[in-house]
Design a protein around this motif. Structure first.
Motif, PDB file in Angstrom:
ATOM      1  N   GLY A 220       0.811  -1.203   0.000  1.00  0.00           N
ATOM      2  CA  GLY A 220       0.000   0.000   0.000  1.00  0.00           C
ATOM      3  C   GLY A 220       0.847   1.258   0.000  1.00  0.00           C
ATOM      4  O   GLY A 220       1.896   1.315   0.632  1.00  0.00           O
ATOM      5  N   VAL A 221       0.390   2.267  -0.729  1.00  0.00           N
ATOM      6  CA  VAL A 221       1.138   3.524  -0.849  1.00  0.00           C
ATOM      7  C   VAL A 221       0.215   4.688  -0.483  1.00  0.00           C
ATOM      8  O   VAL A 221      -0.911   4.774  -0.986  1.00  0.00           O
ATOM      9  N   VAL A 222       0.695   5.558   0.400  1.00  0.00           N
ATOM     10  CA  VAL A 222      -0.029   6.766   0.779  1.00  0.00           C
ATOM     11  C   VAL A 222       0.862   7.966   0.477  1.00  0.00           C
ATOM     12  O   VAL A 222       1.959   8.077   1.033  1.00  0.00           O
ATOM     13  N   ALA A 288       5.257   4.249  -8.065  1.00  0.00           N
ATOM     14  CA  ALA A 288       4.663   3.294  -7.134  1.00  0.00           C
ATOM     15  C   ALA A 288       4.070   2.096  -7.873  1.00  0.00           C
ATOM     16  O   ALA A 288       4.118   0.966  -7.379  1.00  0.00           O
ATOM     17  N   VAL A 289       3.524   2.335  -9.053  1.00  0.00           N
ATOM     18  CA  VAL A 289       2.923   1.260  -9.840  1.00  0.00           C
ATOM     19  C   VAL A 289       3.971   0.277 -10.334  1.00  0.00           C
ATOM     20  O   VAL A 289       3.785  -0.952 -10.259  1.00  0.00           O
ATOM     21  N   PHE A 294       8.331   0.034  -3.493  1.00  0.00           N
ATOM     22  CA  PHE A 294       7.826   1.354  -3.122  1.00  0.00           C
ATOM     23  C   PHE A 294       6.497   1.179  -2.395  1.00  0.00           C
ATOM     24  O   PHE A 294       5.466   0.905  -3.004  1.00  0.00           O
ATOM     25  N   PHE A 295       6.480   1.323  -1.066  1.00  0.00           N
ATOM     26  CA  PHE A 295       5.234   1.247  -0.309  1.00  0.00           C
ATOM     27  C   PHE A 295       5.410   1.968   1.026  1.00  0.00           C
ATOM     28  O   PHE A 295       6.520   2.237   1.468  1.00  0.00           O
ATOM     29  N   ALA A 306      10.607  10.387  -5.593  1.00  0.00           N
ATOM     30  CA  ALA A 306      10.032   9.275  -6.360  1.00  0.00           C
ATOM     31  C   ALA A 306       9.733   9.702  -7.789  1.00  0.00           C
ATOM     32  O   ALA A 306       9.953   8.953  -8.739  1.00  0.00           O
ATOM     33  N   ALA A 307       9.223  10.915  -7.951  1.00  0.00           N
ATOM     34  CA  ALA A 307       8.928  11.422  -9.289  1.00  0.00           C
ATOM     35  C   ALA A 307      10.187  11.532 -10.124  1.00  0.00           C
ATOM     36  O   ALA A 307      10.189  11.222 -11.321  1.00  0.00           O
ATOM     37  N   ALA A 308      11.279  11.949  -9.513  1.00  0.00           N
ATOM     38  CA  ALA A 308      12.540  12.118 -10.238  1.00  0.00           C
ATOM     39  C   ALA A 308      13.048  10.771 -10.774  1.00  0.00           C
ATOM     40  O   ALA A 308      13.668  10.732 -11.847  1.00  0.00           O
TER      41      ALA A 308
END
Length: 312
Positions: A220-222, A288-289, A294-295, A306-308
């Motif tokens: 799970g990712v928040v 994340a996908v 990544f969680f 993470a975006a980078a």
């Protein structure tokens, strides 16, 4: 018919025994492991070509040989995500970013397909519906992840229902139908005093977070962004939130070392928390996908990191 796996053996030599062969398989074409639509993968690389080349040498013996090329089935892993609220400001950015990475995207929202005609829009499956009455067996068919951007404002009961109950229903449905990953767009707490965090907005968001982390403890990712800026389209008009958000983000990042001592003050992040680009949020979701490691809960800075990774 799928090709049968074959075992390549070297030809028998005249003077056995020989030392163990040193063989180096050379693969001429390998299909991408992630983010390749099934149809595209089948058209481009239904097979990989495998050739082995070995050399044997011993006292008084020297022999080279090359095998005949063998067709092997490529191992292709695809991703399909369902974006709840996909036609909204944040949801549409996520859909666009995912499509650009070759991820199959389904959007479920009350409005269905957006009115604008950007090229990527045609690559998304748009469903009109409400999470409270969704036919989840159809919505979630074949999905590898669910992304929820559901949230909103109103009176106390409305905010608890939209931010909390709606997301809890989605999480439970995803878990019931065996979806391996759930990603929730939540909100930064702005270092607010506890009595302010009891409002329906934050109570609902935290309830949704708890459901994600309890049902998906290892996947799970928040994401907890602050103010999200970008070009927001509303009823055919474009609201340039980036005109304010982008300069403010740069300013707050540049003075971070000076303002950090103030971060312990109650509600200080209402002023000091840097805004986050909607593109950063979208790319963090894509990360994340595709990244199974990544969680958990991610802060403003971690969202940008993470975006980078996706843009490298």
């Amino acid at each position: 018919m799928a090709p049968t796996p074959l075992l390549v053996r070297p030809p028998a030599l005249a003077n056995p025994p020989l030392p163990p062969p040193r063989c180096a398989p050379a693969v001429a074409a390998v299909a991408s492991r992630r983010s390749v639509p099934i149809a595209a993968a089948a058209a481009v690389a239904p097979f990989s070509r495998l050739r082995t080349k070995c050399r044997f040498s011993a006292s008084g013996v020297s022999e080279d040989y090359s095998s005949t090329p063998i067709d092997i089935v490529a191992d292709v892993k695809t991703e399909k995500i369902v974006v709840l609220g996909g036609s909204g400001f944040v949801g549409s950015a996520i859909c666009k970013a995912a499509v650009s990475k070759g991820i199959e995207v389904v959007s479920l929202s009350r409005s269905g397909r957006p009115s604008y005609t950007d090229p990527w829009v045609d690559q998304v499956t748009w469903l009109a519906g409400d999470v409270f009455y969704a036919r989840w067996d159809e919505v979630l068919a074949g999905a590898t992840a669910v992304v929820s951007t559901i949230g909103g404002f109103g009176n106390e009961e409305q905010m608890k229902r939209i931010n909390g109950e709606a997301n809890v229903i989605a999480v439970d449905a995803a878990k019931e139908f065996g979806i391996p990953k759930f990603i929730l767009i939540s909100v930064h707490d702005y270092n607010l005093p506890s009595f302010l965090l009891t409002s329906g907005y934050f109570t609902g968001k935290r309830k949704a977070e708890s459901e994600v982390l309890s049902k998906y403890p290892a996947s799970g990712v928040v994401l907890r962004p602050a103010f999200i800026y970008g070009k927001r389209k509303v009823n055919g008009f474009e609201i340039p939130l980036d005109v304010v958000g982008q300069p403010l983000e740069k300013l707050l990042n540049s003075v971070e070392n000076f303002t950090k001592p103030l971060s312990s003050l109650p509600a200080s992040d209402l002023i000091l928390a840097p805004p986050v680009s909607v593109d950063d949020v979208a790319d963090a979701v894509v990360n994340a996908v595709i990244d199974d490691s990544f969680f958990g809960v991610f802060t403003i800075e971690q969202i940008k990191e993470a975006a980078a990774k996706v843009r490298v």
